[in-house]
Write a protein that holds these residues in place. Structure first.
Motif, PDB file in Angstrom:
ATOM      1  N   LEU A  86      -9.406  -1.366 -17.890  1.00  0.00           N
ATOM      2  CA  LEU A  86      -9.215   0.075 -17.838  1.00  0.00           C
ATOM      3  C   LEU A  86      -7.986   0.350 -16.976  1.00  0.00           C
ATOM      4  O   LEU A  86      -7.635  -0.444 -16.106  1.00  0.00           O
ATOM      5  CB  LEU A  86     -10.449   0.754 -17.237  1.00  0.00           C
ATOM      6  N   ASN A  87      -7.353   1.486 -17.209  1.00  0.00           N
ATOM      7  CA  ASN A  87      -6.108   1.753 -16.490  1.00  0.00           C
ATOM      8  C   ASN A  87      -5.988   3.229 -16.153  1.00  0.00           C
ATOM      9  O   ASN A  87      -6.816   4.046 -16.580  1.00  0.00           O
ATOM     10  CB  ASN A  87      -4.901   1.295 -17.324  1.00  0.00           C
ATOM     11  N   SER A  88      -4.952   3.557 -15.401  1.00  0.00           N
ATOM     12  CA  SER A  88      -4.741   4.926 -14.948  1.00  0.00           C
ATOM     13  C   SER A  88      -3.271   5.273 -15.062  1.00  0.00           C
ATOM     14  O   SER A  88      -2.399   4.421 -14.853  1.00  0.00           O
ATOM     15  CB  SER A  88      -5.183   5.067 -13.485  1.00  0.00           C
ATOM     16  N   GLU A  89      -2.988   6.523 -15.390  1.00  0.00           N
ATOM     17  CA  GLU A  89      -1.615   7.009 -15.391  1.00  0.00           C
ATOM     18  C   GLU A  89      -1.147   7.362 -13.981  1.00  0.00           C
ATOM     19  O   GLU A  89       0.023   7.683 -13.777  1.00  0.00           O
ATOM     20  CB  GLU A  89      -1.488   8.236 -16.300  1.00  0.00           C
ATOM     21  N   LYS A  90      -2.072   7.294 -13.024  1.00  0.00           N
ATOM     22  CA  LYS A  90      -1.732   7.595 -11.625  1.00  0.00           C
ATOM     23  C   LYS A  90      -2.155   6.386 -10.772  1.00  0.00           C
ATOM     24  O   LYS A  90      -3.190   6.404 -10.127  1.00  0.00           O
ATOM     25  CB  LYS A  90      -2.427   8.871 -11.174  1.00  0.00           C
ATOM     26  N   PRO A  91      -1.347   5.328 -10.781  1.00  0.00           N
ATOM     27  CA  PRO A  91      -1.763   4.098 -10.108  1.00  0.00           C
ATOM     28  C   PRO A  91      -1.839   4.198  -8.592  1.00  0.00           C
ATOM     29  O   PRO A  91      -2.692   3.572  -7.973  1.00  0.00           O
ATOM     30  CB  PRO A  91      -0.710   3.073 -10.533  1.00  0.00           C
ATOM     31  N   THR A  92      -0.962   4.996  -7.983  1.00  0.00           N
ATOM     32  CA  THR A  92      -0.963   5.007  -6.520  1.00  0.00           C
ATOM     33  C   THR A  92      -0.433   6.326  -5.980  1.00  0.00           C
ATOM     34  O   THR A  92       0.229   7.095  -6.684  1.00  0.00           O
ATOM     35  CB  THR A  92      -0.129   3.834  -5.962  1.00  0.00           C
ATOM     36  N   ALA A  93      -0.751   6.558  -4.706  1.00  0.00           N
ATOM     37  CA  ALA A  93      -0.309   7.774  -4.019  1.00  0.00           C
ATOM     38  C   ALA A  93      -0.325   7.504  -2.526  1.00  0.00           C
ATOM     39  O   ALA A  93      -0.873   6.506  -2.048  1.00  0.00           O
ATOM     40  CB  ALA A  93      -1.222   8.952  -4.358  1.00  0.00           C
ATOM     41  N   VAL A  94       0.289   8.419  -1.779  1.00  0.00           N
ATOM     42  CA  VAL A  94       0.234   8.370  -0.320  1.00  0.00           C
ATOM     43  C   VAL A  94      -0.148   9.754   0.183  1.00  0.00           C
ATOM     44  O   VAL A  94       0.174  10.769  -0.449  1.00  0.00           O
ATOM     45  CB  VAL A  94       1.584   7.928   0.282  1.00  0.00           C
ATOM     46  N   VAL A  95      -0.858   9.790   1.290  1.00  0.00           N
ATOM     47  CA  VAL A  95      -1.121  11.043   1.988  1.00  0.00           C
ATOM     48  C   VAL A  95      -0.838  10.791   3.463  1.00  0.00           C
ATOM     49  O   VAL A  95      -1.273   9.786   4.031  1.00  0.00           O
ATOM     50  CB  VAL A  95      -2.566  11.563   1.755  1.00  0.00           C
ATOM     51  N   ASN A  96      -0.054  11.683   4.078  1.00  0.00           N
ATOM     52  CA  ASN A  96       0.320  11.479   5.471  1.00  0.00           C
ATOM     53  C   ASN A  96      -0.635  12.233   6.396  1.00  0.00           C
ATOM     54  O   ASN A  96      -1.501  12.989   5.936  1.00  0.00           O
ATOM     55  CB  ASN A  96       1.783  11.871   5.699  1.00  0.00           C
ATOM     56  N   PRO A  97      -0.530  12.049   7.713  1.00  0.00           N
ATOM     57  CA  PRO A  97      -1.477  12.696   8.631  1.00  0.00           C
ATOM     58  C   PRO A  97      -1.512  14.213   8.510  1.00  0.00           C
ATOM     59  O   PRO A  97      -2.536  14.836   8.803  1.00  0.00           O
ATOM     60  CB  PRO A  97      -0.972  12.258  10.010  1.00  0.00           C
ATOM     61  N   GLY A  98      -0.422  14.816   8.066  1.00  0.00           N
ATOM     62  CA  GLY A  98      -0.399  16.262   7.896  1.00  0.00           C
ATOM     63  C   GLY A  98      -0.991  16.753   6.594  1.00  0.00           C
ATOM     64  O   GLY A  98      -1.053  17.960   6.352  1.00  0.00           O
ATOM     65  N   GLY A  99      -1.429  15.819   5.743  1.00  0.00           N
ATOM     66  CA  GLY A  99      -2.058  16.198   4.479  1.00  0.00           C
ATOM     67  C   GLY A  99      -1.106  16.273   3.311  1.00  0.00           C
ATOM     68  O   GLY A  99      -1.529  16.578   2.188  1.00  0.00           O
ATOM     69  N   MET A 355      -5.339   4.034  -6.324  1.00  0.00           N
ATOM     70  CA  MET A 355      -5.233   3.523  -4.958  1.00  0.00           C
ATOM     71  C   MET A 355      -4.368   4.448  -4.119  1.00  0.00           C
ATOM     72  O   MET A 355      -3.189   4.656  -4.418  1.00  0.00           O
ATOM     73  CB  MET A 355      -4.644   2.108  -4.966  1.00  0.00           C
ATOM     74  N   VAL A 356      -4.957   4.976  -3.049  1.00  0.00           N
ATOM     75  CA  VAL A 356      -4.271   5.896  -2.143  1.00  0.00           C
ATOM     76  C   VAL A 356      -4.040   5.194  -0.810  1.00  0.00           C
ATOM     77  O   VAL A 356      -4.943   4.558  -0.272  1.00  0.00           O
ATOM     78  CB  VAL A 356      -5.106   7.176  -1.911  1.00  0.00           C
ATOM     79  N   HIS A 357      -2.817   5.326  -0.292  1.00  0.00           N
ATOM     80  CA  HIS A 357      -2.529   4.829   1.055  1.00  0.00           C
ATOM     81  C   HIS A 357      -2.521   5.999   2.026  1.00  0.00           C
ATOM     82  O   HIS A 357      -1.847   7.004   1.779  1.00  0.00           O
ATOM     83  CB  HIS A 357      -1.169   4.129   1.106  1.00  0.00           C
ATOM     84  N   LEU A 358      -3.264   5.872   3.116  1.00  0.00           N
ATOM     85  CA  LEU A 358      -3.164   6.806   4.229  1.00  0.00           C
ATOM     86  C   LEU A 358      -2.167   6.211   5.209  1.00  0.00           C
ATOM     87  O   LEU A 358      -2.425   5.148   5.796  1.00  0.00           O
ATOM     88  CB  LEU A 358      -4.512   7.010   4.912  1.00  0.00           C
ATOM     89  N   SER A 359      -1.032   6.884   5.359  1.00  0.00           N
ATOM     90  CA  SER A 359       0.047   6.279   6.140  1.00  0.00           C
ATOM     91  C   SER A 359       0.877   7.342   6.818  1.00  0.00           C
ATOM     92  O   SER A 359       1.166   8.396   6.242  1.00  0.00           O
ATOM     93  CB  SER A 359       0.942   5.426   5.231  1.00  0.00           C
TER      94      SER A 359
END
Length: 536
Positions: A86-99, A355-359
Motif C-alpha cells: 500500500l502507498n501514499s501520495e503524502k509520504p512525509t511531512a515536518v511540523v516544527n515546535p510552533g506548529g 511519516m511525520v518528523h517533529l523537528s
C-alpha cells in the motif's frame, strides 16, 4: 533438516532473504539459518500492545525495497505468495515546535509550487535538484547496487568519463562529498523547507554535518517523491511470509532457533557450519553440522564473523584488528502506541501522512546528533511519528489506530541528560525506568500537535537501545544501522578497509548485511550483489 545444501545463508534479514530467493529461483539448494524464533531480522510484526493491534516492531517502511533490483527481479513471485504493498501520495511531512507544517508529496509539480510559496526560488531549486537526480540516476544508483571493485563499475565510470569528461566526473564526486547542511543551505532559503528534508539523513545513520550526507539526502528525497512510502498490507511480516513461500517453492529450507556457532573451513575454503538447534532458553540444544557445497553467506557484523564464527587461524591479523575496531553509530529507541481513535493533528493535512518528523529544524537535528555522540540524552530529539493505520486500517481494530515512533539520536551509553531531568545511571546502561521517563518526554511533545493523544493511548510499549540489541544481535548498542556510516566506514571501506567487496579471506565465504556495502536501508542490495555474483 537436510545435512547438505549448495548455499547456507546465516541470518534471515532482508539481505539474506533476497540472496536466498535469487539463488533458489536459479535452481540451487539453499538453507537459511536464523538464531531467533522468527524469520526476518529487523522485519518483525507482532501484537505487542494489545490483541488486534499489529505493530512493525523494528523496521516498517519500504520505499527503498520497492525501488531495488531485488524487488524488480522478484516482485511477481512475491505477489504470487501474497505480498501486497500500500502507498501514499503524502509520504512525509515536518511540523516544527510552533506548529508550522510542510508536506512532501509524490507530485513534483505540487512540491515545487508549495516550496516556491514558502520562499521564491526554493521550489525551482528543488525541481532542478530532482531533475539532476534523474540525469545522474544510473551513476548514483549503480554505485549503490554494484560491487565497487568490479569490471561493471569500471565500465560505468569509463562511460561516465567519456560522457562528462574529467571535470564533470570530478564535479559529481565533489558534490557527492558535501554535507546535508551544505546542500540544504545552498538550495533552500526557507527554514521550514530545510526542516522538511534535514531529518531524513538520520535514516541513513548519518548527521547533517557528515561528508556524503548531502548526496544521501538527495537520494532519499528523490526516492520519496518517485516511490512514495510503501507499507506491507497487514504487516511487514507478510513480506517475510512471501519470501519464505518463494524460497520453499524452489526447494529451499528456512530454520529458526538455529544458532550458528562456527564456520567450518578446510584449505582456506568454507565447507559448512556448526550449529546449536533449539530455543536458546531451553536445555538440551542439539549440535548439528551442515555442509555447504558452494558457499556460506553470513549476514552478521564484522565482529561476529571475524572474532567469533571463524577460527583465528583463518583471519589475518589486519582483518582481526579492523573488525575489532569497527565502529557503531548512535542508538535508537522505538515506541509503539495502541490508540482508541485515529490521531487528529492540529494541522489536518498531517492526518494521512505516512511519516511525520517533529523537528526544530536543521540546527536542532545537528544539536541532537552531537548531544547523543557526547553521551547525552538529547533535550529535544527529532521524533519520527509514522502512521501505519493511515495507509492500512487492517493493522488495528475498526476505528482504532497505531503509531510507530522512532528516535535515532540517542547514546548507547548514557553520560547525562541535556535537559537535566533524568539522572544518568552509574554504569551508563539503559534501564526500563530511564526509557519510560524519556518516552514520557517524547509523548508530551507529540501531544502538543495531536490534541487528546495521551487520553487515547490504550497501551504503550517502549523499546530501549538495550532492548533492540536483545531482539537483533546485529544492532550493537542499539544502533539500528549495524555500524557507523561515515565516509571512513562506507563505500569502498565498508565493512573493512582490508577487504574487497563482500569477499572474505576465506574462499566461498561471503559477508552481507547492513554492516557491508552499501550500508543500511531495507533494500536487500548486498544480498542481491552476492547472489548475482555467484550466479554469474
Amino acid at each position: 533438516m537436510k545435512k547438505a545444501f549448495d548455499y547456507i545463508v546465516v541470518g534471515s534479514g532482508i539481505n539474506s532473504l533476497c540472496c536466498a530467493a535469487l539463488l533458489a529461483k536459479a535452481g540451487h539448494r539453499v538453507c537459511v539459518l536464523e538464531r531467533n524464533d522468527y524469520l526476518g531480522g529487523c522485519i518483525k510484526t507482532a501484537e505487542i500492545t494489545e490483541e488486534g493491534f499489529r505493530h512493525d516492531v523494528l523496521s516498517g517502511w519500504h520505499p527503498l525495497f520497492v525501488t531495488s533490483p531485488s524487488y524488480q527481479a522478484l516482485a511477481a513471485d512475491l505477489a504470487r505468495h501474497g505480498l501486497v504493498y500500500l502507498n501514499s501520495e503524502k509520504p512525509t511531512a515536518v511540523v516544527n515546535p510552533g506548529g508550522e507544517a510542510l508536506v512532501l508529496s509524490t507530485s513534483r509539480e505540487r512540491n515545487t509550487a508549495v516550496l516556491n510559496e514558502l520562499c521564491d526560488g526554493d521550489g525551482d531549486r528543488y525541481a532542478q535538484t530532482m531533475t539532476a537526480m534523474e540525469r545522474d540516476a544510473e551513476l548514483t544508483f549503480s554505485l549503490l547496487t554494484n560491487e565497487l571493485v568490479s569490471f561493471a563499475t569500471l565500465r560505468l565510470l569509463w562511460r561516465e568519463w567519456r560522457s562528462r569528461g574529467s571535470a564533470g566526473l570530478s564535479q559529481f564526486a565533489g558534490e557527492a562529498m558535501a554535507s546535508s547542511r551544505d546542500w540544504l543551505c545552498q538550495h533552500f532559503r526557507s527554514d521550514l523547507a530545510r526542516s522538511l528534508l534535514a531529518p531524513w539523513i538520520l535514516h541513513t545513520g548519518l548527521g547533517p554535518e557528515a561528508n556524503f550526507s548531502g548526496a544521501m539526502s538527495r537520494v532519499l528525497g528523490f526516492s520519496l517523491e518517485s516511490a512514495g512510502m510503501s507499507v506491507v498490507k497487514g504487516g511487514s511480516d507478510n513480506l517475510v511470509h512471501a519470501f519464505r513461500g518463494l524460497i520453499e517453492e524452489y526447494g529451499g529450507e528456512l530454520h529458526v532457533n538455529t544458532d550458528v556457532q562456527r564456520i567450518t573451513v578446510e584449505d582456506r575454503r568454507a565447507r559448512g557450519v556448526e550449529c546449536l538447534q533449539g530455543h536458546r532458553d531451553t536445555q538440551g540444544r542439539q549440535s548439528i553440522q551442515i555442509e555447504a557445497k558452494r558457499a556460506v553467506i553470513c549476514n552478521v557484523t564484522p565482529q561476529q564473523l571475524y572474532l567469533s564464527l571463524l577460527e583465528p587461524d583463518w583471519v589475518p591479523e589486519t582483518v582481526r584488528e579492523q573488525a575489532a575496531n569497527f565502529r557503531f553509530g548512535n542508538a535508537c529507541m522505538q515506541i509503539h502506541l495502541a490508540l482508541d481513535q485515529l490521531p487528529q493533528w492540529r494541522d489536518p493535512q498531517l492526518d494521512d501522512v505516512a511519516m511525520v518528523h517533529l523537528s526544530g529544524g536543521l540546527d536542532a537535528v545537528s544539536l541532537a546528533v552531537a548531544q547523543a555522540q557526547c553521551g547525552l540524552l538529547p533535550a529535544e530529539p527529532t521524533i519520527v511519528v509514522a502512521q501505519p493505520t493511515a495507509l492500512d486500517p487492517s493493522r488495528a481494530p475498526e476505528g482504532k489506530a497505531i503509531l510507530w515512533i522512532q528516535l535515532q539520536e540517542l547514546p548507547s551509553t548514557i553520560r547525562g541528560d541535556a535537559a537535566g531531568q533524568i539522572e544518568a545511571p552509574g554504569d551508563g546502561q539503559w534501564t526500563q525506568e530511564i526509557a519510560e521517563r524519556y518516552a514520557d518526554r517524547i509523548i508530551a511533545r507529540i501531544g502538543q500537535h495531536i490534541p487528546g493523544l495521551e487520553g487515547s493511548i490504550r497501551c504503550r510499549v517502549v523499546l530501549s537501545p538495550k532492548d533492540l540489541e536483545s531482539i537483533n544481535v546485529n544492532l550493537v548498542g542499539g544502533d539500528p544501522y549495524s555500524g557507523h556510516c561515515g565516509m571512513q566506514q562506507f563505500l569502498l571501506w565498508r565493512p573493512l578497509k582490508a577487504l574487497k567487496n563482500h569477499e572474505t579471506p576465506v574462499r566461498n565465504l561471503y559477508h552481507i548485511g547492513a554492516s557491508t556495502h552499501p550500508g543500511p536501508g531495507l533494500a536487500g542490495n548486498s544480498g542481491y550483489m552476492v547472489a548475482r555474483g555467484l550466479l554469474s
